[in-house]
Design a protein around this motif. Structure first.
Motif, mmCIF file in Angstrom:
data_model
loop_
_atom_site.group_PDB
_atom_site.id
_atom_site.type_symbol
_atom_site.label_atom_id
_atom_site.label_comp_id
_atom_site.label_asym_id
_atom_site.label_seq_id
_atom_site.Cartn_x
_atom_site.Cartn_y
_atom_site.Cartn_z
ATOM 1 N N ILE A 57 41.945 31.515 44.201
ATOM 2 C CA ILE A 57 42.143 32.961 44.313
ATOM 3 C C ILE A 57 43.190 33.218 45.388
ATOM 4 O O ILE A 57 43.110 32.671 46.491
ATOM 5 C CB ILE A 57 40.823 33.674 44.675
ATOM 6 N N ASP A 58 44.154 34.040 45.070
ATOM 7 C CA ASP A 58 45.259 34.313 45.984
ATOM 8 C C ASP A 58 44.760 34.847 47.326
ATOM 9 O O ASP A 58 43.888 35.718 47.375
ATOM 10 C CB ASP A 58 46.214 35.325 45.338
ATOM 11 N N ASP A 90 36.594 39.476 41.272
ATOM 12 C CA ASP A 90 37.695 38.613 40.827
ATOM 13 C C ASP A 90 37.327 37.792 39.590
ATOM 14 O O ASP A 90 38.201 37.406 38.816
ATOM 15 C CB ASP A 90 38.103 37.660 41.956
ATOM 16 N N ALA A 91 36.030 37.513 39.412
ATOM 17 C CA ALA A 91 35.591 36.628 38.320
ATOM 18 C C ALA A 91 34.974 37.391 37.153
ATOM 19 O O ALA A 91 34.274 36.801 36.330
ATOM 20 C CB ALA A 91 34.591 35.610 38.855
ATOM 21 N N GLU A 92 35.237 38.676 37.054
ATOM 22 C CA GLU A 92 34.612 39.480 36.000
ATOM 23 C C GLU A 92 34.948 38.974 34.600
ATOM 24 O O GLU A 92 34.165 39.154 33.661
ATOM 25 C CB GLU A 92 35.041 40.939 36.129
ATOM 26 N N HIS A 93 36.099 38.326 34.443
ATOM 27 C CA HIS A 93 36.527 37.853 33.126
ATOM 28 C C HIS A 93 35.960 36.484 32.786
ATOM 29 O O HIS A 93 36.196 35.967 31.687
ATOM 30 C CB HIS A 93 38.056 37.783 33.078
ATOM 31 N N LEU A 94 35.201 35.886 33.708
ATOM 32 C CA LEU A 94 34.674 34.542 33.504
ATOM 33 C C LEU A 94 33.172 34.574 33.253
ATOM 34 O O LEU A 94 32.474 35.506 33.643
ATOM 35 C CB LEU A 94 34.963 33.670 34.728
ATOM 36 N N SER A 95 32.675 33.515 32.621
ATOM 37 C CA SER A 95 31.246 33.407 32.347
ATOM 38 C C SER A 95 30.552 32.645 33.466
ATOM 39 O O SER A 95 31.008 31.594 33.893
ATOM 40 C CB SER A 95 31.018 32.670 31.023
ATOM 41 N N LYS A 149 37.631 43.434 45.023
ATOM 42 C CA LYS A 149 38.281 42.129 45.060
ATOM 43 C C LYS A 149 37.958 41.426 46.382
ATOM 44 O O LYS A 149 37.646 42.076 47.385
ATOM 45 C CB LYS A 149 39.795 42.283 44.921
ATOM 46 N N LEU A 150 38.063 40.107 46.377
ATOM 47 C CA LEU A 150 37.825 39.348 47.605
ATOM 48 C C LEU A 150 38.729 39.843 48.725
ATOM 49 O O LEU A 150 38.291 39.971 49.878
ATOM 50 C CB LEU A 150 38.062 37.857 47.357
ATOM 51 N N SER A 151 39.964 40.151 48.403
ATOM 52 C CA SER A 151 40.919 40.605 49.419
ATOM 53 C C SER A 151 40.496 41.915 50.070
ATOM 54 O O SER A 151 40.927 42.236 51.183
ATOM 55 C CB SER A 151 42.310 40.762 48.797
ATOM 56 N N GLY A 152 39.636 42.679 49.396
ATOM 57 C CA GLY A 152 39.195 43.961 49.938
ATOM 58 C C GLY A 152 38.119 43.850 50.995
ATOM 59 O O GLY A 152 37.749 44.859 51.614
ATOM 60 N N ILE A 153 37.625 42.641 51.229
ATOM 61 C CA ILE A 153 36.531 42.468 52.184
ATOM 62 C C ILE A 153 36.963 42.793 53.609
ATOM 63 O O ILE A 153 36.153 43.242 54.431
ATOM 64 C CB ILE A 153 35.972 41.024 52.107
#
Length: 245
Positions: free
Chosen positions: A103-104, A205-210, A233-237
C-alpha cells in the motif's frame, strides 16, 4: 489520551487475496508432510488446528496449542512436526511475496506516528511464528522499523477476535485500552477491539479484495461487530491521530 496505535497487517498494511494465498501456501506447505500424511488428512488437520488456535483460552501459547492438535493421532512427536513447519518458514515462505501488493506510503504513515512519540504495535492475528511476521512486514515495506510489540504464535496465548487478545496486548505494552487506537480492515477481527474500550479505525484500502476465510473463522466465535469510530484509507489515519493526541 492516545498513547499507542495498533495495526492489523493482512489487508491493512499490505493487500492480497486471502483465499488465493492460503491455497498456494497450504499446497506448498503440504510438500513438507507428504511422507506421513495424505493431502486430505493434512488439509483437515491444518484447518482443525488453526480453528483450535483461534479458540485458544490462554493456557498455552498459540504455537503450542496449534501443534498440540495437529499432532493428535500421529506417531510423530509434536516437536518433530513443529520442526517441519519451522524449516518451511525459514526456507520457502519468502517466495509468496509475489502474491502481495504493498500500500502506497505505508512506511511513511508508520514513521510519522513513531515521530509523535506513540507506541506502535503490529496487532496481526498471532498465528505465524515471529520470523514469519518479520518477513510479512518486509513485504509491506516495513523492514528495519522497530515496533513496541509484534504479536506472534510464540508470544501470544489468544487470537482475534477474542477480546483477551487485545487485553493481552495492553498488558504487554503497559497501556490501558482506552488509550489505544486499533487500525484494521476487518470488522469481525479488528473493530471488535472497541468492546475493550479501544478506539477503532476501519481501513478501506482492501474493499475490493476478499477476506472471507478469516471472517468465517472469526464468526465461529459468535462475536457481535460494533461500528468503528473512524473509517477511511490507511493514509487518513494521521489526520485522525492529530485529533486524539
Amino acid at each position: 489520551m492516545l498513547k499507542a496505535v495498533l495495526f492489523d497487517l493482512d489487508n491493512t498494511l499490505i493487500l492480497f487475496h486471502e483465499e488465493e494465498f492460503f491455497k498456494t501456501y497450504s499446497q506448498k506447505l503440504y510438500l513438507s508432510f507428504t511422507d506421513i500424511l495424505t493431502p486430505q488428512d493434512f488439509f483437515t488437520k491444518l484447518m482443525y488446528s488453526t480453528q483450535k488456535m483461534i479458540e485458544n483460552n490462554g493456557d498455552l501459547s498459540n504455537a503450542d496449542r496449534f501443534i498440540e492438535h495437529f499432532a493428535e493421532g500421529m506417531n510423530t512427536p509434536s516437536k518433530k512436526l513443529w520442526e517441519r513447519f519451522e524449516k518451511f518458514y525459514h526456507t520457502e515462505f519468502e517466495e509468496f511475496q509475489y502474491l502481495m501488493q504493498p500500500i502506497d506510503k505505508t512506511r511513511d504513515v508508520i514513521l510519522n506516528i513513531k515521530k509523535k512519540g506513540l507506541k506502535t504495535v503490529i496487532a496481526t492475528n498471532p498465528m505465524f511464528p515471529t520470523h514469519v511476521q518479520h518477513i510479512r512486514l518486509g513485504w509491506a515495506g516495513l523492514k528495519n522499523i522497530s515496533f513496541d510489540l509484534i504479536t506472534s504464535a510464540e508470544n501470544f496465548n489468544y487470537c482475534k477476535p477474542n477480546l483477551d487478545y487485545y487485553l493481552e496486548i495492553c498488558s504487554q505494552i503497559n497501556e490501558k485500552p482506552e488509550d489505544c487506537l486499533m487500525v484494521g480492515n476487518d470488522p469481525y477481527n479488528d473493530i471488535i477491539a472497541s468492546k475493550t474500550g479501544m478506539k477503532t479505525y476501519l481501513t478501506t484500502d482492501a474493499e475490493h479484495l476478499s477476506f472471507e476465510l478469516s471472517r468465517k473463522l472469526a464468526m465461529k466465535m459468535n462475536q457481535q461487530t460494533p461500528e468503528s469510530n473512524f473509517e477511511g484509507k490507511l493514509s487518513g489515519i494521521i489526520e485522525v491521530i492529530e485529533q486524539l493526541v
